[in-house]
Design a protein around this motif. Structure first.
Motif, PDB file in Angstrom:
ATOM      1  N   PRO A  49      40.141  46.204  46.503  1.00 51.58           N
ATOM      2  CA  PRO A  49      38.947  46.383  47.339  1.00 51.58           C
ATOM      3  C   PRO A  49      38.913  45.498  48.586  1.00 51.58           C
ATOM      4  CG  PRO A  49      38.447  44.905  45.545  1.00 51.58           C
ATOM      5  CD  PRO A  49      39.888  45.300  45.363  1.00 51.58           C
ATOM      6  N   ILE A  50      40.062  44.895  48.931  1.00 52.55           N
ATOM      7  CA  ILE A  50      40.142  44.172  50.205  1.00 52.55           C
ATOM      8  C   ILE A  50      41.424  44.597  50.910  1.00 52.55           C
ATOM      9  CG2 ILE A  50      38.793  42.159  49.490  1.00 52.55           C
ATOM     10  CD1 ILE A  50      41.523  40.677  49.141  1.00 52.55           C
ATOM     11  N   VAL A  51      41.454  44.345  52.202  1.00 52.87           N
ATOM     12  CA  VAL A  51      42.645  44.529  53.019  1.00 52.87           C
ATOM     13  C   VAL A  51      43.029  43.167  53.576  1.00 52.87           C
ATOM     14  CG1 VAL A  51      43.572  45.548  55.126  1.00 52.87           C
ATOM     15  CG2 VAL A  51      42.134  46.928  53.608  1.00 52.87           C
ATOM     16  N   GLY A  52      44.280  42.782  53.397  1.00 56.51           N
ATOM     17  CA  GLY A  52      44.715  41.500  53.908  1.00 56.51           C
ATOM     18  C   GLY A  52      44.345  40.357  52.982  1.00 56.51           C
ATOM     19  N   THR A  53      44.260  39.176  53.567  1.00 54.92           N
ATOM     20  CA  THR A  53      44.083  37.939  52.815  1.00 54.92           C
ATOM     21  C   THR A  53      42.678  37.386  52.987  1.00 54.92           C
ATOM     22  OG1 THR A  53      46.423  37.407  53.152  1.00 54.92           O
ATOM     23  CG2 THR A  53      44.989  35.596  52.504  1.00 54.92           C
ATOM     24  N   LEU A  54      42.100  36.910  51.887  1.00 50.40           N
ATOM     25  CA  LEU A  54      40.852  36.156  51.943  1.00 50.40           C
ATOM     26  C   LEU A  54      41.166  34.682  52.192  1.00 50.40           C
ATOM     27  CD1 LEU A  54      39.023  37.606  48.806  1.00 50.40           C
ATOM     28  CD2 LEU A  54      38.552  38.185  51.193  1.00 50.40           C
ATOM     29  N   LYS A  55      40.306  34.008  52.920  1.00 49.72           N
ATOM     30  CA  LYS A  55      40.473  32.573  53.123  1.00 49.72           C
ATOM     31  C   LYS A  55      40.431  31.870  51.763  1.00 49.72           C
ATOM     32  CE  LYS A  55      38.422  28.684  55.649  1.00 49.72           C
ATOM     33  NZ  LYS A  55      37.304  28.279  56.537  1.00 49.72           N
ATOM     34  N   ASN A  56      41.509  31.159  51.449  1.00 51.46           N
ATOM     35  CA  ASN A  56      41.655  30.478  50.157  1.00 51.46           C
ATOM     36  C   ASN A  56      41.635  31.452  48.978  1.00 51.46           C
ATOM     37  OD1 ASN A  56      39.537  28.124  51.705  1.00 51.46           O
ATOM     38  ND2 ASN A  56      41.716  27.782  51.340  1.00 51.46           N
ATOM     39  N   HIS A  67      37.816  35.267  42.944  1.00 55.48           N
ATOM     40  CA  HIS A  67      39.149  35.157  43.535  1.00 55.48           C
ATOM     41  C   HIS A  67      39.818  36.528  43.558  1.00 55.48           C
ATOM     42  CE1 HIS A  67      39.561  30.698  43.717  1.00 55.48           C
ATOM     43  NE2 HIS A  67      38.636  30.767  42.783  1.00 55.48           N
ATOM     44  N   LEU A  68      40.419  36.845  44.682  1.00 55.46           N
ATOM     45  CA  LEU A  68      41.201  38.070  44.826  1.00 55.46           C
ATOM     46  C   LEU A  68      42.473  37.749  45.608  1.00 55.46           C
ATOM     47  CD1 LEU A  68      38.747  40.994  45.737  1.00 55.46           C
ATOM     48  CD2 LEU A  68      40.229  40.854  43.730  1.00 55.46           C
ATOM     49  N   ASN A  69      43.583  38.248  45.119  1.00 57.36           N
ATOM     50  CA  ASN A  69      44.833  38.074  45.841  1.00 57.36           C
ATOM     51  C   ASN A  69      44.910  39.035  47.022  1.00 57.36           C
ATOM     52  OD1 ASN A  69      45.773  36.084  44.063  1.00 57.36           O
ATOM     53  ND2 ASN A  69      46.660  37.603  42.680  1.00 57.36           N
ATOM     54  N   ARG A  70      45.854  38.792  47.890  1.00 54.55           N
ATOM     55  CA  ARG A  70      46.078  39.596  49.090  1.00 54.55           C
ATOM     56  C   ARG A  70      46.074  41.089  48.753  1.00 54.55           C
ATOM     57  NH1 ARG A  70      48.493  38.782  54.165  1.00 54.55           N
ATOM     58  NH2 ARG A  70      49.780  40.497  54.918  1.00 54.55           N
ATOM     59  N   HIS A  71      45.315  41.856  49.498  1.00 55.92           N
ATOM     60  CA  HIS A  71      45.228  43.320  49.393  1.00 55.92           C
ATOM     61  C   HIS A  71      44.540  43.813  48.114  1.00 55.92           C
ATOM     62  CE1 HIS A  71      47.343  43.767  53.075  1.00 55.92           C
ATOM     63  NE2 HIS A  71      48.566  43.620  52.607  1.00 55.92           N
ATOM     64  N   GLY A  72      44.029  42.934  47.274  1.00 54.24           N
ATOM     65  CA  GLY A  72      43.270  43.389  46.117  1.00 54.24           C
ATOM     66  C   GLY A  72      44.133  43.816  44.946  1.00 54.24           C
ATOM     67  N   PHE A  73      43.470  44.422  43.929  1.00 52.79           N
ATOM     68  CA  PHE A  73      44.126  44.672  42.649  1.00 52.79           C
ATOM     69  C   PHE A  73      44.559  46.116  42.408  1.00 52.79           C
ATOM     70  CE2 PHE A  73      39.426  44.519  41.940  1.00 52.79           C
ATOM     71  CZ  PHE A  73      39.207  45.866  41.707  1.00 52.79           C
ATOM     72  N   ALA A  74      44.101  47.070  43.203  1.00 53.22           N
ATOM     73  CA  ALA A  74      44.379  48.473  42.892  1.00 53.22           C
ATOM     74  C   ALA A  74      45.881  48.755  42.834  1.00 53.22           C
ATOM     75  CB  ALA A  74      43.715  49.394  43.913  1.00 53.22           C
ATOM     76  N   ARG A  75      46.640  48.124  43.701  1.00 51.47           N
ATOM     77  CA  ARG A  75      48.081  48.383  43.762  1.00 51.47           C
ATOM     78  C   ARG A  75      48.813  47.930  42.505  1.00 51.47           C
ATOM     79  NH1 ARG A  75      50.505  43.893  48.007  1.00 51.47           N
ATOM     80  NH2 ARG A  75      49.560  42.042  47.073  1.00 51.47           N
ATOM     81  N   ASP A  76      48.162  47.081  41.701  1.00 48.69           N
ATOM     82  CA  ASP A  76      48.790  46.540  40.497  1.00 48.69           C
ATOM     83  C   ASP A  76      48.250  47.158  39.215  1.00 48.69           C
ATOM     84  OD1 ASP A  76      50.394  44.663  41.930  1.00 48.69           O
ATOM     85  OD2 ASP A  76      48.613  43.416  42.205  1.00 48.69           O
ATOM     86  N   MET A  77      47.419  48.194  39.315  1.00 49.54           N
ATOM     87  CA  MET A  77      46.800  48.794  38.134  1.00 49.54           C
ATOM     88  C   MET A  77      47.304  50.221  37.934  1.00 49.54           C
ATOM     89  SD  MET A  77      42.908  47.335  38.300  1.00 49.54           S
ATOM     90  CE  MET A  77      42.694  47.674  36.545  1.00 49.54           C
ATOM     91  N   VAL A  78      47.233  50.674  36.694  1.00 45.50           N
ATOM     92  CA  VAL A  78      47.662  52.021  36.368  1.00 45.50           C
ATOM     93  C   VAL A  78      46.485  52.978  36.538  1.00 45.50           C
ATOM     94  CG1 VAL A  78      48.565  53.539  34.567  1.00 45.50           C
ATOM     95  CG2 VAL A  78      49.430  51.189  34.775  1.00 45.50           C
ATOM     96  N   PHE A  79      46.677  54.002  37.350  1.00 47.56           N
ATOM     97  CA  PHE A  79      45.689  55.051  37.552  1.00 47.56           C
ATOM     98  C   PHE A  79      45.934  56.167  36.535  1.00 47.56           C
ATOM     99  CE2 PHE A  79      45.390  52.784  41.409  1.00 47.56           C
ATOM    100  CZ  PHE A  79      44.343  53.246  42.200  1.00 47.56           C
ATOM    101  N   SER A  80      44.877  56.851  36.178  1.00 43.75           N
ATOM    102  CA  SER A  80      45.029  58.047  35.345  1.00 43.75           C
ATOM    103  C   SER A  80      45.183  59.266  36.244  1.00 43.75           C
ATOM    104  CB  SER A  80      43.819  58.226  34.421  1.00 43.75           C
ATOM    105  OG  SER A  80      42.629  58.416  35.164  1.00 43.75           O
TER     106      SER A  80
END
Length: 282
Positions: A49-56, A67-80
């Motif tokens: 749910p984010i694009v790019g990097t959050l400060k810290n 806390h969210l890593n760069r570009h968020g979590f969708a790319r690392d999850m399995v979709f149905s």
């Protein structure tokens, strides 16, 4: 697991992990980067749910820190796989107990891939299932294969005369910009353009560009629903990412407040947000 759609002319393969496009072929040519991990081990991740990097790598919402890593979590999850025809496939990601730990919103994210004639269209729908506003950004990150030397390529934006890129500092917007003059509406590609990371065009002012190989068009990206655009590669890599975005990284002086994040989308309860872009193979 992978799902493939095709109309006999254009074929697209999508990995259920991240609902990521991993292959795009037309008339026997592969247009997508192969994911060589020596340079970059992805093909076309979904940014949510984010694009790019959050400060810290953090943000504040309703007086709580997340806390969210760069570009968020969708790319690392399995979709149905919600539905499929020969020429289209719909993938679904729902909020769950794990996403709620880092992103306190009940949501559904649907991604629909469809092929037609010489194109693939990628459509997104975000549904707010919660009682309050949902805040998010959304972006695409397709990497297109460049089998020729990098200098043999250029980008054509016929509606623009110059481009102004917002420069990054350790993944955050620095406040500095770089002006890129176009030559007859074209930007010749050079690895030096990416010495400070991606080129970022906020409110780009154009919604279509064409990738040229040896001065001949090979693909066109139309992104009317996306105001922002990223371009990225790595020195020596045989790809270029053309990234339609709704949102972008934090600035160096960001205050962490999610509601105040520039480029963030606020979605009302029980409402849907829709956006799409199209890749035409030439």
């Amino acid at each position: 697991m992978t799902t493939t759609i095709s109309n006999g002319n254009v074929s697209a393969a999508i990995n259920h992990h991240g609902a990521e496009l991993i292959s795009l072929t037309y008339q026997g040519r592969e247009y997508l980067w192969d994911g060589n991990p020596e340079f970059w081990g992805k093909h076309s991740p979904v940014l949510f749910p984010i694009v790019g990097t959050l400060k810290n790598d953090k943000y504040l919402f309703n007086d709580r820190q997340y806390h969210l890593n760069r570009h968020g979590f969708a790319r690392d999850m399995v979709f149905s796989l919600e539905s499929k025809t020969d020429e289209s496939a719909t993938f679904l990601l729902k909020s769950d107990s794990e996403t709620l730990k880092v992103y306190p919103f009940d949501f559904e994210l649907r991604i629909v891939y469809s092929v037609s004639a010489e194109a693939v269209t990628i459509a997104y729908r975000v549904s707010n299932l919660g009682d309050g506003q949902q805040y998010f950004s959304l972006g695409a990150h397709p990497a297109f294969a460049l089998p020729e030397p990098f200098a043999n390529y250029a980008l054509e934006m016929v509606s623009a005369k110059t481009l102004v890129s917002s420069l990054l500092d350790n993944g955050l917007l620095s406040g500095r910009t770089m002006t890129l003059p176009l030559i007859e509406g074209r930007l010749p590609l050079d690895y030096a353009l990416f010495d400070t990371d991606a080129l970022i065009f906020r409110n780009a002012g154009f919604h279509s560009l064409t990738l040229l190989e040896n001065q001949k068009p090979i693909l066109k990206v139309d992104f009317e629903d996306f105001p922002d655009l990223g371009l990225w590669t790595k020195t020596g890599a045989a790809f270029l990412c053309i990234e339609p975005w709704l949102g972008y990284a934090d600035a160096l002086d960001a205050n962490h407040q999610l509601k105040e994040k520039p480029g963030i989308i606020a979605l009302e309860p029980a409402q849907d947000f829709n956006a799409q872009f199209k890749i035409t193979l030439l």
